[in-house]
Design a protein around this motif. Structure first.
Motif, PDB file in Angstrom:
ATOM      1  N   PHE A 104      -5.959  12.942   3.411  1.00 46.15           N
ATOM      2  CA  PHE A 104      -4.550  12.611   3.151  1.00 46.15           C
ATOM      3  C   PHE A 104      -4.402  11.610   2.006  1.00 46.15           C
ATOM      4  N   LEU A 105      -5.314  11.651   1.051  1.00 45.73           N
ATOM      5  CA  LEU A 105      -5.321  10.665  -0.030  1.00 45.73           C
ATOM      6  C   LEU A 105      -3.997  10.687  -0.800  1.00 45.73           C
ATOM      7  N   PRO A 106      -3.632   9.553  -1.432  1.00 45.91           N
ATOM      8  CA  PRO A 106      -2.318   9.464  -2.073  1.00 45.91           C
ATOM      9  C   PRO A 106      -2.136  10.462  -3.223  1.00 45.91           C
ATOM     10  N   HIS A 107      -0.923  11.004  -3.313  1.00 43.80           N
ATOM     11  CA  HIS A 107      -0.593  11.901  -4.427  1.00 43.80           C
ATOM     12  C   HIS A 107      -0.520  11.130  -5.752  1.00 43.80           C
ATOM     13  N   ASP A 108      -0.341   9.818  -5.666  1.00 42.90           N
ATOM     14  CA  ASP A 108      -0.250   9.018  -6.896  1.00 42.90           C
ATOM     15  C   ASP A 108      -1.486   8.144  -7.099  1.00 42.90           C
ATOM     16  N   LEU A 109      -2.615   8.583  -6.526  1.00 42.24           N
ATOM     17  CA  LEU A 109      -3.851   7.793  -6.638  1.00 42.24           C
ATOM     18  C   LEU A 109      -4.212   7.519  -8.097  1.00 42.24           C
ATOM     19  N   ALA A 110      -4.331   8.582  -8.893  1.00 48.25           N
ATOM     20  CA  ALA A 110      -4.777   8.424 -10.283  1.00 48.25           C
ATOM     21  C   ALA A 110      -3.788   7.589 -11.092  1.00 48.25           C
ATOM     22  N   ALA A 111      -2.512   7.858 -10.933  1.00 46.25           N
ATOM     23  CA  ALA A 111      -1.505   7.143 -11.725  1.00 46.25           C
ATOM     24  C   ALA A 111      -1.513   5.657 -11.404  1.00 46.25           C
ATOM     25  N   ARG A 112      -1.599   5.339 -10.113  1.00 44.40           N
ATOM     26  CA  ARG A 112      -1.574   3.920  -9.730  1.00 44.40           C
ATOM     27  C   ARG A 112      -2.841   3.203 -10.206  1.00 44.40           C
ATOM     28  N   LEU A 113      -3.990   3.854 -10.066  1.00 40.39           N
ATOM     29  CA  LEU A 113      -5.242   3.214 -10.505  1.00 40.39           C
ATOM     30  C   LEU A 113      -5.232   3.027 -12.020  1.00 40.39           C
ATOM     31  N   ALA A 114      -4.823   4.072 -12.744  1.00 37.90           N
ATOM     32  CA  ALA A 114      -4.824   3.995 -14.211  1.00 37.90           C
ATOM     33  C   ALA A 114      -3.832   2.938 -14.700  1.00 37.90           C
ATOM     34  N   GLY A 115      -2.761   2.750 -13.957  1.00 38.14           N
ATOM     35  CA  GLY A 115      -1.768   1.750 -14.342  1.00 38.14           C
ATOM     36  C   GLY A 115      -2.276   0.327 -14.168  1.00 38.14           C
ATOM     37  N   ALA A 116      -3.338   0.173 -13.392  1.00 38.54           N
ATOM     38  CA  ALA A 116      -3.838  -1.176 -13.103  1.00 38.54           C
ATOM     39  C   ALA A 116      -4.916  -1.635 -14.081  1.00 38.54           C
ATOM     40  N   GLY A 117      -5.582  -0.679 -14.734  1.00 41.86           N
ATOM     41  CA  GLY A 117      -6.654  -1.091 -15.646  1.00 41.86           C
ATOM     42  C   GLY A 117      -7.672   0.007 -15.815  1.00 41.86           C
ATOM     43  N   ARG A 118      -8.706  -0.270 -16.610  1.00 36.91           N
ATOM     44  CA  ARG A 118      -9.693   0.787 -16.895  1.00 36.91           C
ATOM     45  C   ARG A 118     -10.713   0.939 -15.758  1.00 36.91           C
ATOM     46  N   PHE A 119     -10.776  -0.056 -14.869  1.00 35.63           N
ATOM     47  CA  PHE A 119     -11.701   0.014 -13.734  1.00 35.63           C
ATOM     48  C   PHE A 119     -10.920  -0.493 -12.516  1.00 35.63           C
ATOM     49  N   ALA A 120     -10.629   0.402 -11.587  1.00 35.58           N
ATOM     50  CA  ALA A 120      -9.758   0.022 -10.464  1.00 35.58           C
ATOM     51  C   ALA A 120     -10.215   0.717  -9.185  1.00 35.58           C
ATOM     52  N   LEU A 121     -10.098  -0.001  -8.075  1.00 37.71           N
ATOM     53  CA  LEU A 121     -10.415   0.542  -6.755  1.00 37.71           C
ATOM     54  C   LEU A 121      -9.182   0.467  -5.869  1.00 37.71           C
TER      55      LEU A 121
END
Ligand SMILES: Nc1nc2c(ncn2[C@@H]2O[C@H](COP(=O)(O)OP(=O)(O)OP(=O)(O)O)[C@@H](O)[C@H]2O)c(=O)[nH]1
Length: 200
Positions: A104-121
Motif C-alpha cells: 500500500f505504498l504512497p502514490h506520491d512516494l517519488a514526488a515527495r522524496l524528490a521534493g526533499a532532496g537528492r537523497f531521501a528516505l
C-alpha cells in the motif's frame, strides 16, 4: 532533469513467513509484488526486481531481475547496491527503492522524496507519534554507490544508519487512514493486508 530508475526489493529469506517468496504470495487476486508494481510504475522510470535465486519465477511480471552481488543474505542494502549499479549502467542519476512486502505504498512516494532532496528516505509515525524510518523506501543518488560498496564490503548492514551518515534527509508520510508502509512479514499480516486491500 535527473533520470530515475526504480527497484522493488524482493530478496531476503522471508523467515517469518516460513520461507519462500513473500513477494509472490497472492493478495487480493494477484501476487503481492503486483500491487507494488502498480503503485510504483507510474511514479518513476524503468523498474526492476531485486531478488536472488532463479529469476524465472518473476518472469510473468515482465521486469528485469537483479541479483545481489554481495555474498550471502546481507539484507536490503545489498539490493540497493545492485539497483544503483543497474541505474548507473543505464545513465540514470537516481534510484527509487520500495519493498515488495509493502503493498500500500504512497502514490506520491517519488514526488515527495524528490521534493526533499537528492537523497531521501521515507518515515511515518508509529502508534506513539514517534517518526520511524522506512529505509527500504528511498531515493538514492547513483554517485554514492562506490561508498556503499565499500561499506558493504566492510560489513555494514544497517540501511538507515548508513544513509543518514551520507546525508539522507527524511520525509514524513501520513498514516491516515492507515500506514502506507504497512509491511507483510507473517501469515497474520497477510490476512490483515487482505482486509486492507478490500478497503482501498
Ligand atoms: N535484494 C535483497 N532484498 C532483501 C534482502 N533482505 C531483505 N530484503 C527485502 O527487504 C524488505 C524487508 O525485508 P525483511 O522483511 O526485513 O526481511 P525478509 O528476509 O524479507 O523477511 P524475514 O526473514 O522474515 O526477516 C523485503 O522487501 C525483502 O524482500 C536481501 O538480502 N537482498
Amino acid at each position: 532533469m535527473a533520470e530515475t530508475r526504480g527497484i522493488i526489493l524482493a530478496g531476503g529469506l522471508s523467515s517469518r513467513m516460513g520461507g519462500g517468496d513473500k513477494a509472490l504470495l497472492p493478495l487480493a487476486g494477484r501476487p503481492m509484488i503486483g500491487h507494488v508494481i502498480a503503485r510504483l510504475a507510474p511514479q518513476t522510470g524503468p523498474l526492476a526486481i531485486s531478488a536472488n535465486g532463479d529469476p524465472a519465477r518473476f518472469l510473468p511480471l515482465g521486469l528485469p531481475v537483479l541479483p545481489d552481488t554481495v555474498p550471502g543474505f546481507p539484507g536490503p542494502l545489498a539490493g540497493v547496491l545492485a539497483g544503483l549499479d543497474w541505474a548507473a549502467g543505464h545513465g540514470a542519476d537516481q534510484l527509487l527503492t520500495a519493498a515488495a512486502d509493502s503493498p500500500f505504498l504512497p502514490h506520491d512516494l517519488a514526488a515527495r522524496l524528490a521534493g526533499a532532496g537528492r537523497f531521501a528516505l521515507a518515515a511515518s509515525p508509529d502508534q506513539t507519534g514517534v517518526q520511524r524510518l522506512h529505509p527500504t523506501f528511498g531515493l538514492w543518488p547513483v554517485d554514492l554507490r562506490e561508498a556503499l560498496r565499500r561499506a558493504l564490503a566492510g560489513g555494514s548492514r544497517r540501511v538507515a544508519r548508513w544513509a543518514l551518515d551520507h546525508g539522507a534527509v527524511t520525509v514524513a508520510f501520513a498514516t491516515v487512514p492507515f500506514d502506507p508502509f504497512f509491511n507483510v512479514n507473517t501469515p497474520a499480516d497477510l490476512a490483515l493486508a487482505e482486509t486492507m486491500a478490500a478497503r482501498t
